[in-house]
Design an enzyme around this catalytic site. Structure first.
Site, PDB file in Angstrom:
ATOM      1  N   LYS A  22       0.825  -1.206   0.000  1.00  0.00           N
ATOM      2  CA  LYS A  22       0.000   0.000   0.000  1.00  0.00           C
ATOM      3  C   LYS A  22       0.862   1.261   0.000  1.00  0.00           C
ATOM      4  O   LYS A  22       0.667   2.167  -0.815  1.00  0.00           O
ATOM      5  CB  LYS A  22      -0.912   0.044   1.224  1.00  0.00           C
ATOM      6  CG  LYS A  22      -1.586   1.409   1.450  1.00  0.00           C
ATOM      7  CD  LYS A  22      -2.421   1.493   2.691  1.00  0.00           C
ATOM      8  CE  LYS A  22      -1.713   2.022   3.882  1.00  0.00           C
ATOM      9  NZ  LYS A  22      -1.482   3.474   3.901  1.00  0.00           N
ATOM     10  N   ASN A  23       1.854   1.320   0.882  1.00  0.00           N
ATOM     11  CA  ASN A  23       2.601   2.564   1.027  1.00  0.00           C
ATOM     12  C   ASN A  23       3.597   2.805  -0.100  1.00  0.00           C
ATOM     13  O   ASN A  23       4.153   3.898  -0.197  1.00  0.00           O
ATOM     14  CB  ASN A  23       3.277   2.610   2.395  1.00  0.00           C
ATOM     15  CG  ASN A  23       2.242   2.797   3.504  1.00  0.00           C
ATOM     16  OD1 ASN A  23       1.100   3.163   3.218  1.00  0.00           O
ATOM     17  ND2 ASN A  23       2.625   2.525   4.731  1.00  0.00           N
ATOM     18  N   ARG A  93      -4.754  10.443   3.326  1.00  0.00           N
ATOM     19  CA  ARG A  93      -3.538  11.176   3.673  1.00  0.00           C
ATOM     20  C   ARG A  93      -2.540  11.150   2.515  1.00  0.00           C
ATOM     21  O   ARG A  93      -1.877  12.141   2.228  1.00  0.00           O
ATOM     22  CB  ARG A  93      -2.910  10.591   4.933  1.00  0.00           C
ATOM     23  CG  ARG A  93      -1.660  11.353   5.331  1.00  0.00           C
ATOM     24  CD  ARG A  93      -1.164  11.057   6.704  1.00  0.00           C
ATOM     25  NE  ARG A  93       0.010  11.880   6.975  1.00  0.00           N
ATOM     26  CZ  ARG A  93      -0.065  13.153   7.370  1.00  0.00           C
ATOM     27  NH1 ARG A  93      -1.242  13.726   7.538  1.00  0.00           N
ATOM     28  NH2 ARG A  93       1.036  13.865   7.587  1.00  0.00           N
ATOM     29  N   CYS A 117      -5.538   8.599   8.680  1.00  0.00           N
ATOM     30  CA  CYS A 117      -5.555   8.084  10.058  1.00  0.00           C
ATOM     31  C   CYS A 117      -5.223   9.187  11.067  1.00  0.00           C
ATOM     32  O   CYS A 117      -4.353   9.999  10.840  1.00  0.00           O
ATOM     33  CB  CYS A 117      -4.483   6.999  10.213  1.00  0.00           C
ATOM     34  SG  CYS A 117      -4.871   5.513   9.360  1.00  0.00           S
ATOM     35  N   ARG A 122       0.443  15.348  12.892  1.00  0.00           N
ATOM     36  CA  ARG A 122       1.055  14.944  11.615  1.00  0.00           C
ATOM     37  C   ARG A 122       1.260  16.172  10.742  1.00  0.00           C
ATOM     38  O   ARG A 122       0.605  16.368   9.740  1.00  0.00           O
ATOM     39  CB  ARG A 122       0.184  13.891  10.921  1.00  0.00           C
ATOM     40  CG  ARG A 122       0.055  12.616  11.720  1.00  0.00           C
ATOM     41  CD  ARG A 122      -0.717  11.542  11.009  1.00  0.00           C
ATOM     42  NE  ARG A 122       0.109  10.829  10.041  1.00  0.00           N
ATOM     43  CZ  ARG A 122      -0.356   9.797   9.322  1.00  0.00           C
ATOM     44  NH1 ARG A 122      -1.620   9.442   9.436  1.00  0.00           N
ATOM     45  NH2 ARG A 122       0.429   9.153   8.458  1.00  0.00           N
ATOM     46  N   PRO A 123       2.203  17.038  11.131  1.00  0.00           N
ATOM     47  CA  PRO A 123       2.456  18.258  10.351  1.00  0.00           C
ATOM     48  C   PRO A 123       3.094  17.933   8.998  1.00  0.00           C
ATOM     49  O   PRO A 123       3.505  16.791   8.757  1.00  0.00           O
ATOM     50  CB  PRO A 123       3.443  19.039  11.229  1.00  0.00           C
ATOM     51  CG  PRO A 123       4.135  17.992  12.030  1.00  0.00           C
ATOM     52  CD  PRO A 123       3.107  16.906  12.264  1.00  0.00           C
ATOM     53  N   ILE A 124       3.162  18.929   8.133  1.00  0.00           N
ATOM     54  CA  ILE A 124       3.823  18.710   6.834  1.00  0.00           C
ATOM     55  C   ILE A 124       4.930  19.748   6.624  1.00  0.00           C
ATOM     56  O   ILE A 124       5.297  20.072   5.485  1.00  0.00           O
ATOM     57  CB  ILE A 124       2.810  18.750   5.660  1.00  0.00           C
ATOM     58  CG1 ILE A 124       2.052  20.077   5.620  1.00  0.00           C
ATOM     59  CG2 ILE A 124       1.826  17.584   5.733  1.00  0.00           C
ATOM     60  CD1 ILE A 124       1.294  20.276   4.316  1.00  0.00           C
ATOM     61  N   ASP A 125       5.475  20.247   7.730  1.00  0.00           N
ATOM     62  CA  ASP A 125       6.514  21.275   7.641  1.00  0.00           C
ATOM     63  C   ASP A 125       7.742  20.811   6.853  1.00  0.00           C
ATOM     64  O   ASP A 125       8.370  21.614   6.138  1.00  0.00           O
ATOM     65  CB  ASP A 125       6.934  21.731   9.036  1.00  0.00           C
ATOM     66  CG  ASP A 125       7.426  20.568   9.879  1.00  0.00           C
ATOM     67  OD1 ASP A 125       6.687  19.569  10.018  1.00  0.00           O
ATOM     68  OD2 ASP A 125       8.574  20.611  10.362  1.00  0.00           O
ATOM     69  N   GLN A 126       8.094  19.549   6.947  1.00  0.00           N
ATOM     70  CA  GLN A 126       9.281  19.065   6.217  1.00  0.00           C
ATOM     71  C   GLN A 126       9.015  18.947   4.719  1.00  0.00           C
ATOM     72  O   GLN A 126       9.914  19.147   3.908  1.00  0.00           O
ATOM     73  CB  GLN A 126       9.739  17.713   6.786  1.00  0.00           C
ATOM     74  CG  GLN A 126      10.121  17.761   8.257  1.00  0.00           C
ATOM     75  CD  GLN A 126      11.283  18.723   8.513  1.00  0.00           C
ATOM     76  OE1 GLN A 126      12.372  18.554   7.972  1.00  0.00           O
ATOM     77  NE2 GLN A 126      11.025  19.750   9.302  1.00  0.00           N
ATOM     78  N   ASP A 305       3.910   0.892  11.908  1.00  0.00           N
ATOM     79  CA  ASP A 305       2.676   0.324  11.332  1.00  0.00           C
ATOM     80  C   ASP A 305       2.428  -1.099  11.815  1.00  0.00           C
ATOM     81  O   ASP A 305       1.377  -1.665  11.511  1.00  0.00           O
ATOM     82  CB  ASP A 305       2.726   0.348   9.800  1.00  0.00           C
ATOM     83  CG  ASP A 305       2.710   1.764   9.271  1.00  0.00           C
ATOM     84  OD1 ASP A 305       3.039   1.964   8.080  1.00  0.00           O
ATOM     85  OD2 ASP A 305       2.406   2.681  10.050  1.00  0.00           O
ATOM     86  N   ILE A 327       7.455   7.141  16.794  1.00  0.00           N
ATOM     87  CA  ILE A 327       7.125   7.831  15.548  1.00  0.00           C
ATOM     88  C   ILE A 327       5.892   8.723  15.700  1.00  0.00           C
ATOM     89  O   ILE A 327       5.920   9.900  15.345  1.00  0.00           O
ATOM     90  CB  ILE A 327       6.887   6.806  14.404  1.00  0.00           C
ATOM     91  CG1 ILE A 327       8.082   5.854  14.284  1.00  0.00           C
ATOM     92  CG2 ILE A 327       6.606   7.541  13.088  1.00  0.00           C
ATOM     93  CD1 ILE A 327       9.382   6.493  13.893  1.00  0.00           C
ATOM     94  N   ARG A 397      -8.861   0.115   3.691  1.00  0.00           N
ATOM     95  CA  ARG A 397      -7.942   1.042   3.013  1.00  0.00           C
ATOM     96  C   ARG A 397      -6.627   0.340   2.668  1.00  0.00           C
ATOM     97  O   ARG A 397      -5.946   0.715   1.726  1.00  0.00           O
ATOM     98  CB  ARG A 397      -7.624   2.237   3.919  1.00  0.00           C
ATOM     99  CG  ARG A 397      -8.714   3.270   4.042  1.00  0.00           C
ATOM    100  CD  ARG A 397      -8.221   4.446   4.868  1.00  0.00           C
ATOM    101  NE  ARG A 397      -6.904   4.869   4.410  1.00  0.00           N
ATOM    102  CZ  ARG A 397      -5.909   5.199   5.234  1.00  0.00           C
ATOM    103  NH1 ARG A 397      -6.080   5.152   6.547  1.00  0.00           N
ATOM    104  NH2 ARG A 397      -4.739   5.583   4.770  1.00  0.00           N
TER     105      ARG A 397
END
Ligand code: EPZ
Length: 429
Positions: A22-23, A93, A117, A122-126, A305, A327, A397
């Site tokens: 999936k990932n 996501r 999820c 779960r920021p997206i700054d990076q 996971d 994590i 999912r």
């Protein structure tokens, strides 16, 4: 509302074949946009995150054709603009991978802020740091992330935190940038390597994927390619734990044993037999399960996971186990559901203390996210009595045909469509 109904207490026995990862596939499908020709993807799992990803491409103008149950041909040439349909993107996501690919292709991307999820912050700054380093301007506009770049120029990107998503987005944005991009402190997961191999098969120039330094020399165009998605290490680990929890004997087929090393090592410490072959592993248990400690880490460490699944197994082990999720800061919401089944777990922030209990009891429970739902299935398989799991859309999912695969292993599990209950589950009674 669909539910899984499980009658527990049966040993899993037989063989199960693992589907595509999936990932990996939720990154590779958007990456097809970077190509100037059609691509063929094989070993594509039949899961709802794939359906949403393919729908997004179709809605944007791509031609999407299934050549057989697991092979899909995608022609991205009909995609003329950089905007991802809001309603589709907000539920998944992984839709944020369209940021990197659209930016790399068009110099522009507009995608809904990520959903998916709830595992804590779960920021997206990076991601933004990577895009900005490559010369893009980023803004949030009415729930959309809007990124534009006159030109993408290769850059030095050092991630403050190891992040799978930002590593993937940076790679996709950089493959057609001018010059050399060096990503340092990169994530090393198997799906990072799978994406790099796919992009290189289209003519990209990526070196070092799978290490913490990835170098990307920009190229002018990417051609079509045929590519097979790697097997899903987390699906494989989930069935390995399910076999152990039921003291069964299962051959898990179509795996890459190297991707399972941390899972195999941890299961062995718990007292599970793991026999490795070229592309399969056999799980069996012939003694007591014993306590251990688990700390989730970026690959090659123990995967986050797999944290809910291994925690469930440790409920059945003798002694006191400690599970730490390094994590995500809120990935123990499933513990309340396991407690309904008789688990004895206390949680403090990112640490769970698990007291082994003799066994679990079936109960009505709710899947709070994808891997939590998988853990509840494992608990139901091992428990005495009947377990009803609702909100199973989370599970679907990421797990292809999970009820059929478990039925083939002797599990008593079925999916029921039941009208919504009149009394809310958490109603005070
Ligand atoms: C990917 O999520 C996976 N999702 C997750 O799998 C997986 O748990 C996670 O990687 C870690 O392996 C997909 O691939 C679609 P991260 P992602 O960026 O990319 C922090 C599943 O069950 N961070 O590696 O969102 C973040 O808060 C799903 O299949 C920042 O601080 O994970 C987290 O604490 C769940 N800033 C840590 O890094 C950022 O800009 C790791 O996140 C990005 C992340």
């Amino acid at each position: 509302m669909d539910k899984f109904i499980i009658k527990g207490g049966r040993r899993l026995e037989g063989e199960v074949t693992i589907s595509g990862a999936k990932n990996a596939v939720v990154a590779i499908i958007p990456a097809v946009i970077l190509s100037d020709e059609p691509c063929i993807l094989e070993n594509v799992p039949d899961i709802s995150d794939v359906s949403i990803s393919l729908c997004i491409l179709y809605e944007m103008g791509a031609r999407v054709v299934y050549l057989n149950r697991t092979t899909v041909e995608i022609d991205p040439r009909g995609i003329k603009g950089p905007v991802v349909p809001y309603e589709l993107a907000r539920h998944m996501r992984a839709s944020y991978y369209f940021l990197g690919t659209l930016l790399g292709k068009f110099g522009r991307a507009r995608v809904a802020m990520p959903g998916g999820c709830y595992l804590g912050d779960r920021p997206i700054d990076q991601h933004i740091k990577a895009f900005t380093a490559l010369g893009a301007d980023c803004a949030i506009d009415h729930g959309m992330i809007d990124i534009t770049a006159e030109r993408l120029i290769g850059a030095q990107i050092y991630f403050d935190k190891i992040t799978v998503g930002a590593t993937i987005n940076a790679m996709m944005a950089a493959v057609k940038a001018t010059g050399l991009t060096v990503i340092e402190n990169a994530a090393k997961e198997p799906h990072i390597v799978d994406l790099a191999n796919f992009l290189n098969s289209m003519g990209a120039d990526i070196m070092g994927a799978g290490t913490d330094v990835i170098k990307i020399r920009g190229v002018k165009r990417l051609k079509g390619a045929s590519y097979a998605i790697i097997p899903d290490q987390i699906e494989a680990g989930t069935y390995m734990v399910a076999a152990a929890a039921t003291k069964g004997n299962v051959l898990v087929k179509n795996v890459i044993p190297k991707h399972l090393e941390s899972i195999t090592a941890k299961l062995a410490k718990i007292g599970v037999n793991v026999e490795e072959f070229d592309d399969s592993v056999r799980i069996s248990v012939d003694g007591p399960l014993v306590k251990t400690s688990v700390k989730t880490m970026p690959h090659p460490g123990f995967p986050t996971d797999m944290q809910p699944q291994i925690s469930t197994l440790l409920c059945l082990a003798e002694g006191t186990s400690i599970v730490t999720d390094e994590i995500f800061n809120n990935r123990f919401r499933y513990v309340d559901e396991l407690r309904r089944m008789g688990a004895n777990i206390s949680v403090d922030g990112k640490v769970a203390v698990i007291e082994g209990v003799g066994g679990l009891m079936g109960a009505p429970v709710t899947a709070t996210d994808l891997r939590a739902g998988a853990a509840l299935i494992i608990a139901g398989l091992a428990a005495s009595g009947v377990t009803e799991i609702d909100e199973i859309h989370h599970i679907e999912r990421g797990y292809e045909n999970i009820e059929q695969k478990l039925q083939a292993l002797g599990a008593c599990i079925e999916k029921k469509s039941i009208p919504g209950s009149t009394i809310p589950k958490n109603a005070a009674v």
